[in-house]
Design a protein around this motif. Structure first.
Motif, PDB file in Angstrom:
ATOM      1  N   MET A 348       2.163  45.925  54.208  1.00 44.38           N
ATOM      2  CA  MET A 348       0.949  46.778  52.962  1.00 44.38           C
ATOM      3  C   MET A 348       0.068  45.826  53.005  1.00 44.38           C
ATOM      4  N   PRO A 349      -1.410  46.200  52.364  1.00 43.03           N
ATOM      5  CA  PRO A 349      -1.501  45.608  51.807  1.00 43.03           C
ATOM      6  C   PRO A 349      -1.343  45.187  50.400  1.00 43.03           C
ATOM      7  N   ALA A 350      -1.742  43.786  49.596  1.00 46.68           N
ATOM      8  CA  ALA A 350      -1.626  43.931  47.916  1.00 46.68           C
ATOM      9  C   ALA A 350      -1.894  44.962  47.765  1.00 46.68           C
ATOM     10  N   GLU A 351      -2.050  45.129  46.557  1.00 49.04           N
ATOM     11  CA  GLU A 351      -2.292  46.364  45.639  1.00 49.04           C
ATOM     12  C   GLU A 351      -3.588  46.049  44.955  1.00 49.04           C
ATOM     13  N   GLU A 352      -4.193  44.320  44.255  1.00 48.97           N
ATOM     14  CA  GLU A 352      -4.825  43.473  43.860  1.00 48.97           C
ATOM     15  C   GLU A 352      -6.193  43.797  45.020  1.00 48.97           C
ATOM     16  N   ASP A 353      -5.992  43.421  46.731  1.00 43.09           N
ATOM     17  CA  ASP A 353      -6.543  42.937  47.525  1.00 43.09           C
ATOM     18  C   ASP A 353      -7.199  44.581  48.022  1.00 43.09           C
ATOM     19  N   VAL A 354      -6.755  45.737  47.771  1.00 43.86           N
ATOM     20  CA  VAL A 354      -7.077  47.190  48.526  1.00 43.86           C
ATOM     21  C   VAL A 354      -8.053  47.293  46.624  1.00 43.86           C
ATOM     22  N   VAL A 355      -8.125  46.839  45.808  1.00 45.47           N
ATOM     23  CA  VAL A 355      -8.989  47.712  44.500  1.00 45.47           C
ATOM     24  C   VAL A 355     -10.551  46.614  44.974  1.00 45.47           C
ATOM     25  N   ARG A 356     -10.074  44.619  45.220  1.00 47.41           N
ATOM     26  CA  ARG A 356     -10.911  44.122  45.701  1.00 47.41           C
ATOM     27  C   ARG A 356     -11.978  44.635  46.646  1.00 47.41           C
ATOM     28  N   PHE A 357     -11.222  45.634  47.770  1.00 54.11           N
ATOM     29  CA  PHE A 357     -12.048  45.837  48.714  1.00 54.11           C
ATOM     30  C   PHE A 357     -12.883  46.737  48.119  1.00 54.11           C
ATOM     31  N   GLN A 358     -12.266  47.350  47.640  1.00 56.81           N
ATOM     32  CA  GLN A 358     -13.031  48.439  47.727  1.00 56.81           C
ATOM     33  C   GLN A 358     -14.372  48.678  46.369  1.00 56.81           C
ATOM     34  N   THR A 359     -14.070  47.155  45.215  1.00 55.45           N
ATOM     35  CA  THR A 359     -15.097  46.684  44.608  1.00 55.45           C
ATOM     36  C   THR A 359     -16.129  46.145  44.866  1.00 55.45           C
ATOM     37  N   ARG A 360     -16.300  45.324  47.248  1.00 55.15           N
ATOM     38  CA  ARG A 360     -16.568  44.395  47.093  1.00 55.15           C
ATOM     39  C   ARG A 360     -17.610  45.477  48.162  1.00 55.15           C
ATOM     40  N   LEU A 361     -16.847  46.176  48.380  1.00 51.74           N
ATOM     41  CA  LEU A 361     -18.320  48.107  48.604  1.00 51.74           C
ATOM     42  C   LEU A 361     -18.842  48.392  48.033  1.00 51.74           C
ATOM     43  N   ARG A 362     -18.028  48.602  47.105  1.00 52.65           N
ATOM     44  CA  ARG A 362     -19.428  49.236  45.767  1.00 52.65           C
ATOM     45  C   ARG A 362     -20.626  48.263  45.777  1.00 52.65           C
ATOM     46  N   GLU A 363     -20.491  47.052  44.707  1.00 52.12           N
ATOM     47  CA  GLU A 363     -21.222  45.984  44.557  1.00 52.12           C
ATOM     48  C   GLU A 363     -22.327  45.868  45.457  1.00 52.12           C
ATOM     49  N   GLN A 364     -22.421  46.864  46.813  1.00 58.42           N
ATOM     50  CA  GLN A 364     -23.114  46.559  47.986  1.00 58.42           C
ATOM     51  C   GLN A 364     -23.661  47.752  47.879  1.00 58.42           C
ATOM     52  N   GLY A 365     -23.246  49.146  47.241  1.00 60.26           N
ATOM     53  CA  GLY A 365     -23.887  50.200  47.341  1.00 60.26           C
ATOM     54  C   GLY A 365     -23.534  51.095  48.230  1.00 60.26           C
ATOM     55  N   ILE A 366     -22.220  50.812  48.942  1.00 65.08           N
ATOM     56  CA  ILE A 366     -21.726  51.590  49.873  1.00 65.08           C
ATOM     57  C   ILE A 366     -20.590  52.218  48.965  1.00 65.08           C
ATOM     58  N   PRO A 367     -20.051  53.527  48.639  1.00 60.93           N
ATOM     59  CA  PRO A 367     -19.115  54.580  48.526  1.00 60.93           C
ATOM     60  C   PRO A 367     -18.068  54.513  48.746  1.00 60.93           C
ATOM     61  N   ALA A 368     -17.355  53.861  48.044  1.00 63.91           N
ATOM     62  CA  ALA A 368     -15.804  53.397  48.317  1.00 63.91           C
ATOM     63  C   ALA A 368     -14.763  54.114  47.304  1.00 63.91           C
ATOM     64  N   PHE A 369     -13.849  54.781  48.401  1.00 66.63           N
ATOM     65  CA  PHE A 369     -13.014  55.322  46.940  1.00 66.63           C
ATOM     66  C   PHE A 369     -11.676  55.246  48.431  1.00 66.63           C
ATOM     67  N   ILE A 370     -10.525  55.535  46.911  1.00 61.14           N
ATOM     68  CA  ILE A 370      -9.143  54.932  47.467  1.00 61.14           C
ATOM     69  C   ILE A 370      -8.453  56.022  47.161  1.00 61.14           C
ATOM     70  N   ARG A 371      -7.906  56.252  48.712  1.00 60.63           N
ATOM     71  CA  ARG A 371      -7.337  57.204  48.875  1.00 60.63           C
ATOM     72  C   ARG A 371      -5.678  57.192  48.665  1.00 60.63           C
ATOM     73  N   LYS A 372      -5.459  57.905  47.414  1.00 62.33           N
ATOM     74  CA  LYS A 372      -3.591  57.744  47.194  1.00 62.33           C
ATOM     75  C   LYS A 372      -2.824  58.126  48.128  1.00 62.33           C
ATOM     76  N   PRO A 373      -1.479  57.471  48.547  1.00 60.75           N
ATOM     77  CA  PRO A 373      -0.789  57.667  49.497  1.00 60.75           C
ATOM     78  C   PRO A 373       0.607  59.210  49.043  1.00 60.75           C
ATOM     79  N   ARG A 374       0.342  60.062  49.648  1.00 60.77           N
ATOM     80  CA  ARG A 374       0.968  61.076  49.573  1.00 60.77           C
ATOM     81  C   ARG A 374       2.542  61.860  50.184  1.00 60.77           C
TER      82      ARG A 374
END
Ligand code: SAH
Ligand code: SF4
Length: 391
Positions: A348-374
């Motif tokens: 499993m990825p570390a939680e901070e890596d997931v958020v960092r990945f999202q931030t990196r996409l968003r900062e470069q203008g790509i809409p990115a969402f984190i899907r909650k595990p259900r």
């Protein structure tokens, strides 16, 4: 190369099944207007009788011909005597998660079971989407305001993605249109939901690869939209990148939104986790997607399962940015932290890596969402569906 061989695990010999089916009757659920007309030809029903039957099957979702009360009893009896029956799939087991998610085993005619998931409050996919209509007032049951049903298209899957538990089954068989639409009907019945008055979304993201069962998948979509009244804009189909399926999808006048399971920033990493990449690489998949005529404001979803250490590094995010830009169609990225399963060798990825990945996409203008595990605790989350009664 895809391994498309059929496994016969757990089924009865065909001759016995045919005999059983004869005894129990032929199913009407899942047939189109044209197919119902053919199936009932010997009774020479007027076209309005077929329409009444369709209303009973798909709007009222009756479970027996006796409930088709718009028909004279004598017609119901004759049709029953000919061995025809409704054949609405039945939920035979329910697993309930602490987060409210429910996973169902739904029985098929041949003794196989298929898995379907109910997620009250959605699946985290559509949270930021501005273009979903609000629910009509006063109709939805109090316990939820928006729900998503995750629908299976095959029993097992042939695509063999290395991180997915469903892949472990191999392909058992395709589902029919009735078995695909029937999952939705069974779940709506369980929750007493009228899809025209409540906000129910469908995702074809359960077991199987919908585009390797295209005819049944699209026939089910036509029933769900045209007969059951669920708008296509509330449906999303996810493919691992079956190019001929995407090209057929592009020609369909009635179609769900499209999601592509990208899961890697480049072909070499993708080949390692998704062998289908050797048949259709990322460029071919993107070319095919460009043929899909998108509706106003529609975006294609790139699903990206984050695997700890393998595809979740900042440089991978930067590659994804380039890839989405190059794709040259409106896109967004849904990040899914990998859901573990027994015998699946990833982290499993570390939680901070997931958020960092999202931030990196968003900062470069790509809409990115984190899907909650259900429903992880009941094996209902993405990639965890594997026909099993005891987990
Ligand atoms: N076969 C289709 C649809 C079903 S899989 C497809 O692959 O697109 C639905 C989604 O679940 C896909 O995006 C897939 O990449 C993801 N998935 C599979 N296994 C997973 C796992 N163990 N954890 C998180 N997501 C997973
Ligand atoms: Fe099949 Fe999708 Fe699982 Fe891949 S991720 S094995 S395509 S169900």
């Amino acid at each position: 190369m895809l391994d498309l061989k059929m496994s016969s695990g757990g089924t009865l010999p065909t001759s016995i099944l045919d005999a059983e089916r004869q005894l129990r009757g032929r199913s009407l659920f899942g047939l189109s207007n044209h197919e119902l007309t053919e199936e009932l030809a010997e009774f020479q029903p007027a076209p309005y009788r077929i329409r009444q039957l369709e209303t009973a099957l798909y709007r009222q979702r009756v479970s027996s011909l006796d409930e088709v009360t718009t028909w004279p009893q004598e017609l119901r009896e004759r049709v029953k005597a000919a061995g025809l029956r409704v054949g609405l799939p039945q939920i035979v087991a329910t697993f309930r998660s602490v987060d409210g998610t429910e996973r169902y085993l739904i029985a098929c005619e041949d003794g196989q079971t298929v898995e379907t998931v109910w997620m009250p409050e959605g699946d985290g996919v559509s949270v930021d989407e501005p273009d979903l209509p609000e629910p009509s007032s006063g109709s939805a049951p109090a316990a939820w305001s928006r729900a998503t049903i995750c629908v299976s298209s095959q029993i097992g899957c042939a695509v063999n993605c290395q991180f997915c538990l469903t892949a472990k089954l191999g392909i058992v068989r395709n589902l029919t249109a009735g078995e695909i639409a029937g999952q939705v009907a069974a779940v709506l019945n369980r929750h007493g939901v009228d899809p025209e008055r409540s906000r129910v979304n469908l995702v074809f993201m359960g077991m199987g690869e919908p585009f390797l069962n295209f005819d049944a998948f699209i026939a089910a979509v036509r029933l769900l939209v045209g007969k059951m009244g669920i708008p296509e804009s509330r449906m999303t189909v996810s493919t691992s990148g079956v190019v001929p399926g995407i090209l057929r999808f592009a020609e369909e006048p009635v179609r769900p939104r499209l999601a592509i399971s990208l899961n890697a920033p480049n072909d070499s990493i993708r080949e390692g986790i998704m062998p289908i990449t050797r048949k259709w690489d990322i460029a071919l998949v993107l070319d095919a997607i460009r043929r899909v005529p998108l509706r106003p404001r529609e975006r294609v979803t790139f699903e990206y399962v984050l695997l700890g250490g393998l595809n979740d590094r900042p440089e991978h995010a930067d590659e994804v940015v380039k890839l989405v830009r190059r794709a040259n169609f409106p896109g967004k990225v849904n990040l899914i932290a990998w859901n573990p399963g027994p015998g699946v060798p990833f982290a499993m990825p570390a939680e901070e890596d997931v958020v960092r990945f999202q931030t990196r996409l968003r900062e470069q203008g790509i809409p990115a969402f984190i899907r909650k595990p259900r429903g992880r605790d009941i094996y209902a989350a993405c990639g965890q569906l594997k026909k099993t009664a005891n987990s």
